[in-house]
Design a protein around this motif. Sequence first.
Motif, mmCIF file in Angstrom:
data_model
loop_
_atom_site.group_PDB
_atom_site.id
_atom_site.type_symbol
_atom_site.label_atom_id
_atom_site.label_comp_id
_atom_site.label_asym_id
_atom_site.label_seq_id
_atom_site.Cartn_x
_atom_site.Cartn_y
_atom_site.Cartn_z
ATOM 1 N N GLU A 1 0.633 -0.918 -0.016
ATOM 2 C CA GLU A 1 -0.514 0.187 0.131
ATOM 3 C C GLU A 1 0.689 1.202 0.166
ATOM 4 O O GLU A 1 0.008 2.414 -0.346
ATOM 5 N N CYS A 2 2.271 0.765 0.321
ATOM 6 C CA CYS A 2 3.082 2.535 0.273
ATOM 7 C C CYS A 2 4.255 1.943 -0.551
ATOM 8 O O CYS A 2 4.732 0.879 -0.381
ATOM 9 N N MET A 3 4.306 2.541 -1.077
ATOM 10 C CA MET A 3 6.031 2.737 -1.796
ATOM 11 C C MET A 3 7.345 3.562 -1.142
ATOM 12 O O MET A 3 8.078 3.295 -1.865
ATOM 13 N N ASN A 4 6.266 4.059 -0.414
ATOM 14 C CA ASN A 4 7.938 5.289 0.692
ATOM 15 C C ASN A 4 8.457 3.994 0.851
ATOM 16 O O ASN A 4 7.991 4.112 2.764
ATOM 17 N N LYS A 5 9.501 3.686 0.739
ATOM 18 C CA LYS A 5 10.476 2.575 1.543
ATOM 19 C C LYS A 5 10.715 3.340 3.299
ATOM 20 O O LYS A 5 10.776 4.502 2.940
ATOM 21 N N LEU A 6 11.140 2.683 4.088
ATOM 22 C CA LEU A 6 11.322 3.117 5.246
ATOM 23 C C LEU A 6 12.706 3.178 5.402
ATOM 24 O O LEU A 6 13.123 2.217 5.144
ATOM 25 N N VAL A 7 13.613 4.016 6.055
ATOM 26 C CA VAL A 7 15.071 3.888 6.166
ATOM 27 C C VAL A 7 15.307 4.398 8.100
ATOM 28 O O VAL A 7 14.842 4.958 7.907
ATOM 29 N N LEU A 8 16.004 3.381 8.421
ATOM 30 C CA LEU A 8 15.939 3.519 9.687
ATOM 31 C C LEU A 8 17.385 3.463 9.870
ATOM 32 O O LEU A 8 18.570 1.908 9.810
ATOM 33 N N PHE A 9 17.891 3.774 10.741
ATOM 34 C CA PHE A 9 19.010 3.644 11.953
ATOM 35 C C PHE A 9 19.343 2.907 12.753
ATOM 36 O O PHE A 9 19.237 3.513 13.604
ATOM 37 N N PRO A 10 19.510 2.177 12.919
ATOM 38 C CA PRO A 10 18.324 0.716 13.736
ATOM 39 C C PRO A 10 20.093 0.797 15.565
ATOM 40 O O PRO A 10 20.167 0.606 16.637
ATOM 41 N N GLU A 11 21.176 1.799 15.174
ATOM 42 C CA GLU A 11 21.977 1.834 16.094
ATOM 43 C C GLU A 11 21.891 3.375 16.924
ATOM 44 O O GLU A 11 21.617 3.443 17.915
#
Length: 160
Positions: A32-42
């Motif tokens: 439903e969403c094409m905007n990927k999510l970029v996370l910086f887990p640190e």
Amino acid sequence: MNTVWVDRSNKSNNKGAFEAINTRQEAIMKGECMNKLVLFPEGTGSNNTGLIQFKKGAFHQLNPVKPFVILVFGNGKIDGYTSNPQDEFSLAAGAMKMVVHVLLTFCYLYFVDWKVYDLPVVRPNEYMFETYKDLGKDRPEVFCEVSRRIMSECSGLPLQ
């Protein structure tokens, strides 16, 4: 970009951000969403010295993750690693505003090399949870730690 902002100065304000991350992950997984999510887990960086403990937020929903390791080296590079820690430039921004951070990151005049490790997607599964159950108290924590160890092994960065 549909950015989800995380207030690092006040953890009690982050419930909304955590819910927004979960909602976005669900929408991405459903197509439903094409905007990927970029996370910086640190949650911060370590100037190419190692991988610090990850936050569980990106792993809470047990959705597959696509790990990347980004290393930025200054002009003292020797065989892919800097010989002088003061010569490194980090993507870690600390208290800097994101716009200023991005501008400085991409306008930095003295960096010699970026090294990006584009790793395969990591999908949580029963084998992972059974084999590595000693790495965490729950499934998201095990998934988080297994992903961190894969990133460490592939990039050569030690675990901190």
